[in-house]
Scaffold this motif. Structure first.
Motif, PDB file in Angstrom:
ATOM      1  N   ARG A   4      11.214  47.886 -28.992  1.00  0.00           N
ATOM      2  CA  ARG A   4      12.655  48.044 -29.034  1.00  0.00           C
ATOM      3  C   ARG A   4      13.268  46.683 -29.338  1.00  0.00           C
ATOM      4  N   SER A  81      14.016  56.001 -19.662  1.00  0.00           N
ATOM      5  CA  SER A  81      13.192  56.499 -20.759  1.00  0.00           C
ATOM      6  C   SER A  81      11.924  57.185 -20.273  1.00  0.00           C
ATOM      7  N   GLN A 255      16.100  57.851 -25.748  1.00  0.00           N
ATOM      8  CA  GLN A 255      15.014  57.066 -26.328  1.00  0.00           C
ATOM      9  C   GLN A 255      13.656  57.654 -25.976  1.00  0.00           C
ATOM     10  N   VAL A 292      20.754  57.101 -30.643  1.00  0.00           N
ATOM     11  CA  VAL A 292      20.298  56.222 -29.565  1.00  0.00           C
ATOM     12  C   VAL A 292      20.798  54.791 -29.786  1.00  0.00           C
TER      13      VAL A 292
END
Length: 398
Positions: A4, A81, A255, A292
């Motif tokens: 990420r 997540s 996510q 997202v």
């Protein structure tokens, strides 16, 4: 663990790496079973507290980490997540500490906050009532002054951690005026305080939610937070922070669903090619990525205002609205990508979708967020002088 991109300093990056490791190695293996059994993971919060994750945005001198709000929200996203119930629990605990941290006296903070932020005491936030819904000023729970004590009577609905918390931040009416509300820090062992049977929910089944009953609960004067009659202002300020917490959790939930769907689309083949190579699926995933990323940018933008000490109520409502609506869309599409498997409990996609729905409801329904936003726009329009004030752009992390 998919990569990420984050905008943060080295300290925050290291923190997020640690949280990702904890989330994927310790939380993810337990999540499905705990949710299926509706088991409240009290030990997880104690463990997160020992790691220092329950006091991130609060000052170091009272046991917090003194980190920017943006860093704390990214931690919530990482937790969300893999296990939304835990992420929501951390957000609610942080919310329950907010009134004391922001409006308590130095003596009150020094006495109670260190244990709360260390995870030794898990918190709950008692604002909503069965009849009042999204109108906190209509509450009926009362706090009657008797000498150096208050006597609390009433019921508080939809209490996360209800029956499991060690302390309850309670809003109660201290006068007949609509805004005559005060804030109290009530210990869980106070005589007269009890929890109803937990609600049977569609999702977040690992998070206990119950109505709390207050029947002649006596609270010493020293446990009133802020001045008498200041409770509604405290509650609304706390909700601004809490809405950003839910926005971050919802972003993490989206996510996680995207990661699952992408992995499945890369591995699954139909008609001689990966389903990711079919444009219909690829575009669903592209839209999910856009949703997202935009949700993340929205909550971080609001957090930058909070970290700069600027008003951020409208931006918090925007972030909550955008992130939770996007999470509902992304999780629904993740089920679609997995096809029949997405509708089974063999994969977590269906759980993600069930968990996303409540994100649009708690911390103020998304309809209420639209009310908040539209009223704020109207107020700005009526006060507009035609001049746009130029403010310095604060950093996302200190």
């Amino acid at each position: 663990m998919p990569a990420r991109r984050v905008l943060a300093d080295d300290t925050t990056v290291d923190l997020l790496r640690l949280v990702r490791t904890i989330a994927h190695e310790q939380l993810a293996p337990r999540a499905a079973e705990a949710e299926a059994e509706e088991a409240f993971p009290r030990d997880v919060f104690a463990s997160l507290g020992r790691t220092g994750l329950l006091g991130l945005p609060y000052p170091e001198d009272v046991g917090g980490a003194g980190l920017p709000y943006g860093a704390y929200l990214q931690v919530l996203e990482e937790l969300g997540s893999v296990w939304a119930s835990v992420a929501v629990g951390v957000s609610v605990h942080t919310l329950s500490c907010f009134p004391l941290a922001r409006f308590g006296t130095d003596e009150q903070r020094a006495r109670w906050l260190p244990d709360m932020l260390a995870g030794d005491r898990l918190g709950a936030y008692c604002l909503s009532e069965p009849h009042a819904g999204s109108d906190p000023a209509a509450m009926r729970t009362t706090a009657r002054r008797e000498g150096d004590e208050y006597v609390l009577d009433g019921a508080k609905a939809w209490t996360t951690h209800g029956g499991h918390a060690d302390f309850y931040t309670v809003m109660a009416r201290t006068s007949d005026e609509r805004t005559g509300i005060s804030c109290f820090l009530v210990p869980a062992d106070a005589p007269g305080l009890s929890a109803d049977k937990p609600e049977r929910k569609m999702g977040l089944t690992g998070s206990a939610t119950a109505t709390m009953r207050l029947d002649g609960v006596r609270v010493p004067l020293e446990r009133r937070i802020g001045a008498e009659g200041e409770g509604l202002r405290i509650a609304l300020a706390a909700l601004d922070a809490g809405r950003l917490g839910i926005a971050a959790v919802a972003t993490g939930l989206g996510q996680g669903a995207l990661d699952l769907a992408l992995g499945y689309a890369r591995d699954r083949e139909t008609f001689g090619q990966r389903i990711l190579d079919h444009q219909g699926v690829a575009f669903l995933l592209a839209d999910a990525e856009a949703a997202v990323v935009s949700a993340r940018a929205t909550y971080l933008s609001a957090a930058s205002l909070a970290d700069a000490g600027l008003p951020y109520g409208r931006e918090a409502s925007v972030a909550k609205l955008v992130a939770t609506d996007n999470a509902m869309k992304v999780t629904t599409d993740a089920v679609q990508v997995l096809g029949g498997y997405g509708y089974t409990r063999d994969f977590p996609a269906e759980r993600y979708m069930r968990e996303a729905k409540v994100m649009q409801i708690f911390e103020g329904t998304n309809q209420i967020q639209r009310v908040v936003i539209s009223r704020s726009l109207d107020k700005d329009a009526r006060c507009d002088t035609g001049v746009v004030e130029q403010l310095p752009v604060p950093a996302l992390a200190h």
